[in-house]
Design a protein around this motif. Structure first.
Motif, PDB file in Angstrom:
ATOM      1  N   GLY A   1      -2.864 -15.870  54.136  1.00 50.30           N
ATOM      2  CA  GLY A   1      -3.711 -16.420  53.087  1.00 50.30           C
ATOM      3  C   GLY A   1      -5.182 -16.092  53.257  1.00 50.30           C
ATOM      4  N   GLY A   2      -5.538 -15.570  54.424  1.00 50.54           N
ATOM      5  CA  GLY A   2      -6.930 -15.248  54.703  1.00 50.54           C
ATOM      6  C   GLY A   2      -7.336 -13.886  54.176  1.00 50.54           C
ATOM      7  N   SER A   3      -8.566 -13.506  54.506  1.00 48.12           N
ATOM      8  CA  SER A   3      -9.129 -12.254  54.009  1.00 48.12           C
ATOM      9  C   SER A   3      -9.757 -11.466  55.149  1.00 48.12           C
ATOM     10  CB  SER A   3     -10.212 -12.542  52.956  1.00 48.12           C
ATOM     11  OG  SER A   3      -9.674 -13.209  51.836  1.00 48.12           O
ATOM     12  N   LEU A   4      -9.775 -10.164  54.976  1.00 44.60           N
ATOM     13  CA  LEU A   4     -10.488  -9.253  55.859  1.00 44.60           C
ATOM     14  C   LEU A   4     -11.076  -8.128  55.015  1.00 44.60           C
ATOM     15  CD1 LEU A   4      -8.098  -8.723  58.927  1.00 44.60           C
ATOM     16  CD2 LEU A   4     -10.307  -9.870  58.967  1.00 44.60           C
TER      17      LEU A   4
ATOM     18  N   THR B   1      -7.443   0.895  62.758  1.00 46.55           N
ATOM     19  CA  THR B   1      -7.897  -0.429  63.160  1.00 46.55           C
ATOM     20  C   THR B   1      -6.746  -1.406  62.932  1.00 46.55           C
ATOM     21  OG1 THR B   1      -9.636  -2.106  62.886  1.00 46.55           O
ATOM     22  CG2 THR B   1      -8.929  -0.973  60.897  1.00 46.55           C
ATOM     23  N   GLN B   2      -6.521  -2.268  63.916  1.00 41.48           N
ATOM     24  CA  GLN B   2      -5.369  -3.179  63.859  1.00 41.48           C
ATOM     25  C   GLN B   2      -5.681  -4.381  62.980  1.00 41.48           C
ATOM     26  OE1 GLN B   2      -2.177  -2.993  65.481  1.00 41.48           O
ATOM     27  NE2 GLN B   2      -1.780  -4.742  64.132  1.00 41.48           N
ATOM     28  N   VAL B   3      -4.746  -4.685  62.099  1.00 44.81           N
ATOM     29  CA  VAL B   3      -4.802  -5.904  61.295  1.00 44.81           C
ATOM     30  C   VAL B   3      -3.538  -6.703  61.619  1.00 44.81           C
ATOM     31  CG1 VAL B   3      -4.697  -6.863  58.976  1.00 44.81           C
ATOM     32  CG2 VAL B   3      -6.187  -4.918  59.455  1.00 44.81           C
TER      33      VAL B   3
ATOM     34  N   GLY C   1      -3.397  -6.455  43.162  1.00 43.19           N
ATOM     35  CA  GLY C   1      -3.873  -7.801  42.872  1.00 43.19           C
ATOM     36  C   GLY C   1      -4.414  -8.532  44.077  1.00 43.19           C
ATOM     37  N   ARG C   2      -4.194  -7.987  45.268  1.00 47.61           N
ATOM     38  CA  ARG C   2      -4.693  -8.636  46.495  1.00 47.61           C
ATOM     39  C   ARG C   2      -5.744  -7.799  47.213  1.00 47.61           C
ATOM     40  NH1 ARG C   2      -1.342  -9.423  50.667  1.00 47.61           N
ATOM     41  NH2 ARG C   2       0.001  -7.634  50.191  1.00 47.61           N
ATOM     42  N   PHE C   3      -5.593  -6.476  47.166  1.00 48.69           N
ATOM     43  CA  PHE C   3      -6.496  -5.567  47.863  1.00 48.69           C
ATOM     44  C   PHE C   3      -7.355  -4.819  46.852  1.00 48.69           C
ATOM     45  CE2 PHE C   3      -3.725  -4.684  51.907  1.00 48.69           C
ATOM     46  CZ  PHE C   3      -3.590  -6.056  52.096  1.00 48.69           C
ATOM     47  N   THR C   4      -8.583  -4.505  47.270  1.00 48.92           N
ATOM     48  CA  THR C   4      -9.484  -3.723  46.435  1.00 48.92           C
ATOM     49  C   THR C   4     -10.162  -2.644  47.270  1.00 48.92           C
ATOM     50  OG1 THR C   4      -9.945  -5.650  45.026  1.00 48.92           O
ATOM     51  CG2 THR C   4     -11.455  -3.781  44.869  1.00 48.92           C
TER      52      THR C   4
ATOM     53  N   THR D   1     -18.839   6.393  52.726  1.00 44.60           N
ATOM     54  CA  THR D   1     -18.241   5.149  53.187  1.00 44.60           C
ATOM     55  C   THR D   1     -17.215   4.647  52.172  1.00 44.60           C
ATOM     56  OG1 THR D   1     -20.010   3.846  52.159  1.00 44.60           O
ATOM     57  CG2 THR D   1     -20.297   4.457  54.474  1.00 44.60           C
ATOM     58  N   VAL D   2     -16.222   3.948  52.706  1.00 40.24           N
ATOM     59  CA  VAL D   2     -15.198   3.352  51.851  1.00 40.24           C
ATOM     60  C   VAL D   2     -14.798   2.014  52.449  1.00 40.24           C
ATOM     61  CG1 VAL D   2     -13.282   4.539  53.027  1.00 40.24           C
ATOM     62  CG2 VAL D   2     -13.010   3.774  50.655  1.00 40.24           C
ATOM     63  N   TYR D   3     -14.456   1.077  51.589  1.00 38.22           N
ATOM     64  CA  TYR D   3     -14.097  -0.263  52.017  1.00 38.22           C
ATOM     65  C   TYR D   3     -12.724  -0.645  51.478  1.00 38.22           C
ATOM     66  CZ  TYR D   3     -19.153  -0.407  52.737  1.00 38.22           C
ATOM     67  OH  TYR D   3     -20.425  -0.123  53.137  1.00 38.22           O
ATOM     68  N   LEU D   4     -12.110  -1.590  52.153  1.00 42.11           N
ATOM     69  CA  LEU D   4     -10.869  -2.188  51.664  1.00 42.11           C
ATOM     70  C   LEU D   4     -10.994  -3.691  51.820  1.00 42.11           C
ATOM     71  CD1 LEU D   4      -8.029  -1.532  50.514  1.00 42.11           C
ATOM     72  CD2 LEU D   4      -7.175  -1.811  52.860  1.00 42.11           C
ATOM     73  N   GLN D   5     -11.138  -4.375  50.707  1.00 45.67           N
ATOM     74  CA  GLN D   5     -11.166  -5.837  50.715  1.00 45.67           C
ATOM     75  C   GLN D   5      -9.733  -6.326  50.588  1.00 45.67           C
ATOM     76  OE1 GLN D   5     -13.814  -8.053  51.074  1.00 45.67           O
ATOM     77  NE2 GLN D   5     -12.199  -9.604  51.145  1.00 45.67           N
ATOM     78  N   MET D   6      -9.310  -7.102  51.560  1.00 44.98           N
ATOM     79  CA  MET D   6      -7.931  -7.591  51.593  1.00 44.98           C
ATOM     80  C   MET D   6      -7.944  -9.104  51.491  1.00 44.98           C
ATOM     81  SD  MET D   6      -6.348  -5.103  54.556  1.00 44.98           S
ATOM     82  CE  MET D   6      -7.302  -5.848  55.876  1.00 44.98           C
TER      83      MET D   6
END
Length: 114
Positions: free
Chosen positions: A15-18, A108-110, A64-67, A76-81
């Motif tokens: 339920g959290g975000s990274l 990178t480990q998630v 719907g969850r990641f951007t 640079t590139v980002y991934l909002q999870m």
């Protein structure tokens, strides 16, 4: 040789975000950028991509969850999870490509705990 460096991984509860970040060591003509992931015992899979012009593509499992987004610095590139699930646990890899060249980060480990 261009190097990609990811950051932002870690341990989070379901339920959290990274937010993952990836930066190239130098600017170059990028045709596309993306995030991929590999869970233990599984093949590497596409998570999201963004190509020049801004068109994005997502795996069905993360829609719907990641951007995915590009930074103001073009390398640079980002991934909002958001709304992370235990099944999102994996090593996440950044990729940038141009015609005839392909660059990958070290990963990178998630880890998402239930």
């Amino acid at each position: 040789q261009v190097q990609l460096v990811e950051s932002g991984g870690g341990l989070v509860q379901a339920g959290g975000s990274l937010r993952l970040s990836c930066a190239a060591s130098e600017a170059f003509m990028i045709n596309g950028m993306g995030w991929y992931r590999q869970a233990p015992g599984k093949q590497r899979e596409l998570v999201a991509t963004i190509i020049s012009g801004g068109k994005t593509n997502y795996a069905d499992s993360v829609k719907g969850r990641f951007t995915i987004s590009r930074g103001n610095a073009k390398n640079t590139v980002y991934l909002q999870m958001n709304s992370l699930k235990p099944e999102d646990t994996a090593v996440y890899f950044c990729r940038m490509w141009q015609i005839a060249r392909d660059y990958w980060g070290q990963g990178t480990q998630v880890t998402v705990s239930s």
